[in-house]
Design an enzyme around this catalytic site. Sequence first.
Site, PDB file in Angstrom:
ATOM      1  N   CYS A 149       1.010  -1.296  -0.026  1.00  0.00           N
ATOM      2  CA  CYS A 149       0.133   0.175   0.067  1.00  0.00           C
ATOM      3  C   CYS A 149       0.840   1.307   0.070  1.00  0.00           C
ATOM      4  O   CYS A 149       1.935   1.068   0.844  1.00  0.00           O
ATOM      5  CB  CYS A 149      -0.843   0.012   1.267  1.00  0.00           C
ATOM      6  N   CYS A 168      -1.322   3.849  -6.474  1.00  0.00           N
ATOM      7  CA  CYS A 168      -1.971   2.968  -5.506  1.00  0.00           C
ATOM      8  C   CYS A 168      -2.244   1.497  -6.020  1.00  0.00           C
ATOM      9  O   CYS A 168      -2.456   1.299  -7.291  1.00  0.00           O
ATOM     10  CB  CYS A 168      -3.092   3.971  -5.317  1.00  0.00           C
TER      11      CYS A 168
HETATM   12  N1  DGL Z   1      -3.821   0.307  -1.724  1.00  0.00           N
HETATM   13  C1  DGL Z   1      -3.700   1.659  -1.116  1.00  0.00           C
HETATM   14  C2  DGL Z   1      -2.529   2.496  -1.782  1.00  0.00           C
HETATM   15  O1  DGL Z   1      -1.557   1.819  -2.457  1.00  0.00           O
HETATM   16  C3  DGL Z   1      -5.119   2.229  -0.959  1.00  0.00           C
HETATM   17  C4  DGL Z   1      -5.150   3.162  -0.071  1.00  0.00           C
HETATM   18  C5  DGL Z   1      -6.404   3.726   0.390  1.00  0.00           C
HETATM   19  O2  DGL Z   1      -6.904   2.907   1.266  1.00  0.00           O
HETATM   20  O3  DGL Z   1      -6.765   4.900   0.395  1.00  0.00           O
HETATM   21  O4  DGL Z   1      -2.310   3.435  -1.576  1.00  0.00           O
END
Ligand code: DGL
Length: 251
Positions: A72, A181
């Site tokens: 993440c 993301c």
């Molecule tokens: N998968 C997360 C990232 O890479 C998402 C973050 C979120 O929950 O806003 O930033």
Amino acid sequence: MNDLIGFFDSGVGGVSVLREAMRLMPNEHFLFYGDNKNAPYGPRPLEEIRALSAAGIGELLKRDVKAVVIACNTATSAYAEIIRAQRPDLIIVGMEPALKPAHFARHGGQVLVLATDATLRLEKFERLMALYGSDVVPVVGKGLVELVEGGRAGTPEAEEYLRGLLEPYMGRQIDAIVLGCTHFPFLRAPIQRLFPQAKLFDGLEGTAQRLKYLLDERGLRSDDTPGGVEYMSSGGEKSVALMKRLMEEPE
Ligand code: DGL
């Protein structure tokens, strides 16, 4: 060494990274924790993202893990330095938007960086921008995590939503788009359709390679066959079912 490799994400996005790592290291045993109940993290204040990341990674650390992948970008920006300082004994792999390769893929046009609100406002991104930020346009992927978390990534609704969000950039010369993301690789196809000339960068393979390199370096690779994955989620069975579905999704 057959301990687990833990993966953490705010939700299902980290499955995009997990999938890459499982392809590269099919004999490893993976444990994925998604904090789906609290996703998205992106719009939250820094201290909240830190507390949630600590709790989620804490779930992984209850088990015998030899490495933790913070799959993440948002949680990495907020929390990687803290956990690295607390657990120098552990391999910790984080993520960052793939600005560097995108920067070198330019040929006179711009680079769009799609990421969460938090990723774009935290210091780590500022450092990346100082190095590779010329002709970079940061774009908050507002609403995109919710689309993926809702299991709607492959729908006409997602396509329409993306068109609305990215419309302002469609008349420009966009040479590269960074999917900053881990939820966004599940929206790769519609994004590519909107910008057919742009090269997309997601950093997934680089992260999996880095994990493999660090495990090899410390002699921690599993010699067992075959490997596997266990999913856990604060969102319950419905979220686990979505993780499994996304794992099988064609790219
Ligand atoms: N998968 C997360 C990232 O890479 C998402 C973050 C979120 O929950 O806003 O930033």
